[in-house]
Design a protein around this motif. Structure first.
Motif, PDB file in Angstrom:
ATOM      1  N   LYS A   1     -14.635  26.268 -17.547  1.00 48.48           N
ATOM      2  CA  LYS A   1     -14.016  25.166 -18.284  1.00 48.48           C
ATOM      3  C   LYS A   1     -13.291  25.721 -19.501  1.00 48.48           C
ATOM      4  CE  LYS A   1     -13.716  20.586 -18.811  1.00 48.48           C
ATOM      5  NZ  LYS A   1     -13.176  19.678 -17.789  1.00 48.48           N
ATOM      6  N   SER A   2     -12.108  25.212 -19.777  1.00 46.07           N
ATOM      7  CA  SER A   2     -11.322  25.651 -20.932  1.00 46.07           C
ATOM      8  C   SER A   2     -11.833  24.984 -22.206  1.00 46.07           C
ATOM      9  CB  SER A   2      -9.835  25.323 -20.738  1.00 46.07           C
ATOM     10  OG  SER A   2      -9.296  26.064 -19.666  1.00 46.07           O
ATOM     11  N   ILE A   3     -12.074  25.798 -23.218  1.00 46.41           N
ATOM     12  CA  ILE A   3     -12.561  25.322 -24.510  1.00 46.41           C
ATOM     13  C   ILE A   3     -11.663  25.915 -25.591  1.00 46.41           C
ATOM     14  CG2 ILE A   3     -14.533  25.212 -26.107  1.00 46.41           C
ATOM     15  CD1 ILE A   3     -15.139  23.867 -23.486  1.00 46.41           C
ATOM     16  N   ASN A   4     -11.360  25.132 -26.601  1.00 48.40           N
ATOM     17  CA  ASN A   4     -10.595  25.629 -27.738  1.00 48.40           C
ATOM     18  C   ASN A   4     -11.536  25.869 -28.917  1.00 48.40           C
ATOM     19  OD1 ASN A   4      -8.134  25.537 -26.421  1.00 48.40           O
ATOM     20  ND2 ASN A   4      -7.751  23.407 -27.029  1.00 48.40           N
ATOM     21  N   LEU A   5     -11.412  27.034 -29.518  1.00 47.00           N
ATOM     22  CA  LEU A   5     -12.193  27.366 -30.705  1.00 47.00           C
ATOM     23  C   LEU A   5     -11.252  27.536 -31.887  1.00 47.00           C
ATOM     24  CD1 LEU A   5     -14.584  30.146 -29.290  1.00 47.00           C
ATOM     25  CD2 LEU A   5     -14.960  27.672 -29.339  1.00 47.00           C
ATOM     26  N   LEU A   6     -11.706  27.093 -33.040  1.00 45.41           N
ATOM     27  CA  LEU A   6     -10.974  27.286 -34.286  1.00 45.41           C
ATOM     28  C   LEU A   6     -11.914  28.010 -35.250  1.00 45.41           C
ATOM     29  CD1 LEU A   6      -8.160  26.550 -35.389  1.00 45.41           C
ATOM     30  CD2 LEU A   6      -9.221  24.592 -36.530  1.00 45.41           C
ATOM     31  N   LEU A   7     -11.568  29.251 -35.574  1.00 45.65           N
ATOM     32  CA  LEU A   7     -12.420  30.091 -36.409  1.00 45.65           C
ATOM     33  C   LEU A   7     -11.849  30.154 -37.821  1.00 45.65           C
ATOM     34  CD1 LEU A   7     -12.961  33.107 -33.950  1.00 45.65           C
ATOM     35  CD2 LEU A   7     -14.137  30.898 -34.006  1.00 45.65           C
TER      36      LEU A   7
ATOM     37  N   ASN B   1      -7.931  30.481 -37.217  1.00 44.56           N
ATOM     38  CA  ASN B   1      -7.639  31.381 -36.105  1.00 44.56           C
ATOM     39  C   ASN B   1      -7.955  30.643 -34.810  1.00 44.56           C
ATOM     40  OD1 ASN B   1      -7.128  33.549 -34.484  1.00 44.56           O
ATOM     41  ND2 ASN B   1      -8.869  34.770 -35.161  1.00 44.56           N
ATOM     42  N   PHE B   2      -6.923  30.311 -34.060  1.00 44.39           N
ATOM     43  CA  PHE B   2      -7.092  29.541 -32.823  1.00 44.39           C
ATOM     44  C   PHE B   2      -7.409  30.491 -31.673  1.00 44.39           C
ATOM     45  CE2 PHE B   2      -5.223  27.720 -28.944  1.00 44.39           C
ATOM     46  CZ  PHE B   2      -5.973  26.553 -28.852  1.00 44.39           C
TER      47      PHE B   2
ATOM     48  N   GLU C   1     -18.590  36.711 -44.478  1.00 47.49           N
ATOM     49  CA  GLU C   1     -18.896  35.430 -45.104  1.00 47.49           C
ATOM     50  C   GLU C   1     -19.057  34.410 -43.978  1.00 47.49           C
ATOM     51  OE1 GLU C   1     -15.695  34.201 -47.606  1.00 47.49           O
ATOM     52  OE2 GLU C   1     -14.148  34.815 -46.200  1.00 47.49           O
ATOM     53  N   PRO C   2     -19.697  33.289 -44.218  1.00 48.32           N
ATOM     54  CA  PRO C   2     -19.944  32.335 -43.128  1.00 48.32           C
ATOM     55  C   PRO C   2     -18.673  32.001 -42.351  1.00 48.32           C
ATOM     56  CG  PRO C   2     -21.154  31.685 -45.082  1.00 48.32           C
ATOM     57  CD  PRO C   2     -20.298  32.840 -45.495  1.00 48.32           C
ATOM     58  N   LEU C   3     -18.783  32.044 -41.034  1.00 49.79           N
ATOM     59  CA  LEU C   3     -17.649  31.764 -40.148  1.00 49.79           C
ATOM     60  C   LEU C   3     -17.865  30.393 -39.505  1.00 49.79           C
ATOM     61  CD1 LEU C   3     -15.057  32.783 -38.650  1.00 49.79           C
ATOM     62  CD2 LEU C   3     -16.616  33.623 -36.868  1.00 49.79           C
ATOM     63  N   THR C   4     -17.001  29.459 -39.832  1.00 46.84           N
ATOM     64  CA  THR C   4     -17.079  28.118 -39.245  1.00 46.84           C
ATOM     65  C   THR C   4     -16.337  28.116 -37.911  1.00 46.84           C
ATOM     66  OG1 THR C   4     -17.188  27.079 -41.428  1.00 46.84           O
ATOM     67  CG2 THR C   4     -16.576  25.683 -39.572  1.00 46.84           C
ATOM     68  N   VAL C   5     -17.028  27.673 -36.870  1.00 47.89           N
ATOM     69  CA  VAL C   5     -16.448  27.601 -35.533  1.00 47.89           C
ATOM     70  C   VAL C   5     -16.361  26.121 -35.133  1.00 47.89           C
ATOM     71  CG1 VAL C   5     -16.628  28.321 -33.127  1.00 47.89           C
ATOM     72  CG2 VAL C   5     -17.472  29.827 -34.942  1.00 47.89           C
ATOM     73  N   SER C   6     -15.143  25.602 -35.068  1.00 43.93           N
ATOM     74  CA  SER C   6     -14.934  24.246 -34.556  1.00 43.93           C
ATOM     75  C   SER C   6     -14.549  24.363 -33.091  1.00 43.93           C
ATOM     76  CB  SER C   6     -13.810  23.551 -35.330  1.00 43.93           C
ATOM     77  OG  SER C   6     -14.109  23.505 -36.719  1.00 43.93           O
TER      78      SER C   6
END
Length: 799
Positions: A466-472, A480-481, A501-506
């Motif tokens: 399944k295709s998933i998009n991550l935003l870092l 960073n897409f 430093e903390p990396l937020t992953v949406s």
């Protein structure tokens, strides 16, 4: 080492080995499969008090050069029960890194241990992990840490090359072992067990560790050594049994190189068919085949086998059947360390609290320096392991060596170092294992930077392909897409990423928002692929012990640290200004926490003395931890964690294992380890209280549980990953501040610390510090490497 010179021997009775024989294949196996790393940590002090920072600089070597195998180092802090108290993931650049442990007030007074290793090192025996004991004191602890000075010692005797053969003169090394401080003077003699009153040889210690003697044995005799220290304590040890046949290897050195002599007894064809193999850092540097039928042979190994540098040479003698017949370790060029030194302009002001500084003259070869300035305590007994002794000795030998630094000082005794190596054995590989064609099991491969494995589910079900998009995004980086596709098992991977430093992953499905349905409940939970590896062995023995007596006399060596803790507390109290508005906000938060506890807890889990963590309105930093149990380390008094073989954190409260509950249902640690922190509303630590005893209770969020500031925000699927740990910057005291002026006795021990001092705006690297009230003996340590990995090293007491 850099490129190694390989020597084949061509003298009377010697010839080159035949290619691709059994030994050839073993050497090929050795050189291809046994690159091994070793670690050294430089700490700013040897003893600490709660409230202190442990500053450390790490150096990782492959042989005698900085390693390029790994760029991630794991550094862990354990108490004496092997509970992991804290851990740091350190980024390595050219084999170097740095970090900080903050010692919170919850830590009990105890002996702690710092362990450091790379995941590549986990493919080899864990005895080669870096391990250092660190006493940590807490004036509020019920128990007191005391140093046991009545330390027993043991001894053993080792024949040169490991063989004791009839009628062959043999050199012995006598080795003393002690958990703590061995006797400064000891001596002994050797007897025939049948004639105990006749001394065959006598010896006196060369240093605290070793002595030597020579003896020519007779078959059928039993020999003993009687050793006595300067306090009259005696011990008798047996020498090995005398063999009627075999060979002995004797080594000496001169300006030309290493002279060796082989002497055999009872050999049917003399030394014919015997082979000589020399390795340095698991690389072949010398080899020869003996053709003579004589029982003796001798020759010279040039110093160039080590590129004229200091190194440990491992010489192995194989018999005509290619079995190991004798082994000997030898230091090549022990007095030729080939070190650079910095050019300094030192002129110290010895006034109390005076400002001092010094520049390191730029030379174009060194871009960064590790610099430590600390108060030297000459009254304390010296027992140091420096970068030099770690690089050339303790990084490769795991037995206890008292004050290994002494062997690499200007006044060192090369005879003592040689005796020490006679008593040691090279354990980096085993010839029998190699000759059988076996290789290590490589369960851990070096990974560049950090990697994570993500489990992707929708409504609790795996979604493969399944295709998933991550935003870092980090606080300082741009978005960073990253588009990814789950594999056949529903997993995604983030490989080779660096962040400190903390990396937020949406994350969201790769489809238009209009296509998103209310039934979509996408969730990703990541597991770090570079993570702690449980330490299976027992922790090293120590001469520290805890006593349940708060009135016992404190270690005088820690008095300055305790005074410094009082000073820091005084500064904190002076600087505290509590505004009325802040009190209101705090009170409001307490009310919210109480409301949350009331909403989630049943009577069975109620307690007036529980420690509660509100994860809805507070503790936002928890999102950067791998799981909630990791985040809890060091945050509740008496709560500690160990790690099981699967890498799960197991909680204990005051030494007893605590139960784990999820929404008041008993669970195991593996379930908690995979629970996203974003789904947690509250954590409750109960200490033998309520109806559940020692327990850690975790409560998940209900639909209405959202922080006030998040209520109007659009819902976004996101999580936070923890990357490399940043070190805490060392701060100089505010010498002009009113709070500092109130201190009557400044006892700071670490005056300056900088793990990466470099030029600033074209100006020379400059170290700046303030004296304490008694800094008249300062130790200055400076370390650097040039582009060719040549070591710059300076360690001097400056008055």
């Amino acid at each position: 080492m850099k490129k190694i010179f390989l020597f084949f021997l061509y003298v009377v009775g010697m010839s080159q080995l035949n290619a691709q024989d059994k030994i050839d294949k073993a050497i090929q196996n050795l050189e291809q499969n046994y690159p091994q790393e070793k670690v050294y940590l430089l700490l700013d002090k040897d003893k600490y008090v709660v409230g202190d920072h442990i500053y450390f600089k790490s150096f990782v070597f492959n042989g005698y050069n900085r390693s390029t195998i790994s760029n991630t180092l794991l550094v862990e802090l354990y108490d004496h029960n092997k509970n992991m108290v804290d851990k740091k993931t350190v980024f390595l650049k050219d084999g170097e890194g740095d970090g900080t442990f903050v010692l919170n007030d919850f830590l009990n007074e105890d002996i702690y241990f710092i362990r450091a290793y790379t995941t590549w090192m986990a493919n080899f025996p864990e005895e080669f992990n870096f391990m250092k004991q660190v006493p940590i004191y807490n004036p509020n602890s019920e128990s007191r840490l005391v140093l046991d000075k009545n330390i027993k010692w043991t001894a053993n005797a080792f024949p040169e090359s490991g063989t004791f053969i009839d009628n062959i003169p043999t050199k012995f090394a006598v080795r003393l072992y002690s958990q703590g401080i061995p006797p400064t003077a000891w001596s002994g003699y050797v007897i025939d067990a049948e004639k105990p009153n006749e001394k065959l040889a006598a010896f006196k210690n060369l240093d605290e560790n070793v002595a030597t003697f020579n003896i020519t044995p007779k078959a059928g005799k039993t020999y003993k050594a009687i050793i006595e220290d300067n306090k009259g304590v005696k011990q008798t040890i047996n020498l090995p049994a005398v063999s009627s046949s075999g060979i002995n290897l004797q080594l000496t050195s001169d300006a030309k190189g290493i002279n060796y002599k082989l002497a055999g007894t009872g050999l049917a064809q003399g030394l014919q068919g015997y082979s000589i193999i020399g390795t340095i850092n698991n690389q072949l540097v010398y080899r020869a085949n003996i053709k003579t039928t004589s029982n003796e042979a001798s020759s010279n190994i040039p110093n160039k086998v080590s590129n004229d540098e200091t190194a440990v040479l491992n010489i192995t003698i194989f018999d005509e059947k290619q079995n190991v017949a004798a082994q000997r370790l030898f230091f090549v060029n022990p007095k030729k360390l080939n070190l650079d030194e910095p050019t300094l302009a030192l002129s110290m002001n010895n006034e109390a609290r005076a400002f001092n500084s010094f520049d390191i003259e730029p030379d174009g070869e060194h871009s960064s320096y590790t610099v430590l300035v600390k108060e030297n305590n000459p009254s304390e007994i010296k027992n140091e392991n420096t970068l030099l002794s770690a690089k050339w000795l303790t990084g490769d030998f795991t037995s206890s060596i008292f004050d290994p630094s002494q062997y690499f000082e200007k006044t060192s005794n090369p005879d003592a170092l040689d005796a020490l190596l006679i008593s040691e054995k090279w354990k980096r590989y085993d010839w029998e294992f190699l000759l059988a064609g076996k290789t290590p099991e490589f369960n851990y491969k070096p990974q560049k930077n950090l990697s994570f494995k993500g489990k992707v589910t929708n409504n609790g079900r795996f979604i493969p392909n399944k295709s998933i998009n991550l935003l870092l995004k980090t606080e300082k980086s741009e978005n960073n897409f990253v588009p990814v596709v789950t594999d056949d098992n529903g997993f995604i991977y983030l490989d080779n990423i660096y962040f400190d430093e903390p990396l937020t992953v949406s994350y969201y499905f790769n489809k238009d928002k209009k296509q998103t349905t209310d039934s979509d409940n996408l969730n990703i939970s990541f597991q770090a692929l570079v993570t702690s590896i449980p330490y299976k062995s027992a922790l090293p023995a120590t001469n520290y012990r805890l006593v349940n007596d708060k009135n016992v006399s404190q270690d005088p060596g820690i008095a300055k640290g305790l005074q410094n803790r009082k000073n820091n507390k005084g500064i904190d109290d002076f600087n505290k200004e509590t505004l009325i508005e802040e009190v209101k906000v705090t009170a409001k938060k307490v009310d919210k926490k109480a409301e949350l506890d009331k909403e989630l807890s049943s009577g069975r889990f109620s307690s007036m003395n529980a420690t509660i963590f509100d994860m809805v309105n507070e503790n936002k930093d928890a999102q950067s931890s791998q799981n909630i149990l990791q985040w809890l380390q060091g945050r509740a008094a008496g709560l500690t964690f160990t790690m099981d073989n699967s890498g799960n954190y197991i909680p204990s409260i005051r030494g007893s294992q605590a139960s784990l509950f999820l929404d008041e249902m008993p669970v195991d640690a593996s379930m908690i380890s995979s629970l996203p922190i974003s789904t947690i509303a509250m954590v409750k630590v109960l200490k033998n209280d309520g109806l559940v005893g020692n327990a850690v209770a975790i409560y998940t969020r209900r639909g209405n549980m959202v922080a006030e500031e998040d209520k109007n925000k659009e819902k976004v699927n996101k999580l936070v990953l923890k990357g490399y740990d940043r070190s805490t910057e060392f701060e100089l005291p505010d010498i002009t501040g009113e709070a500092y002026k109130k201190i009557t006795n400044d006892t700071r021990e670490t005056l300056y610390w900088n793990p990466s001092l470099s030029e600033d705006g074209g100006l020379a690297p400059r170290a700046k510090f303030f004296n304490n009230d008694n800094a008249k003996n300062r130790q200055i340590i400076i370390i650097s490497f040039d582009k060719n990995d040549k070591l710059l090293y300076y360690s001097e007491i400056v008055k």
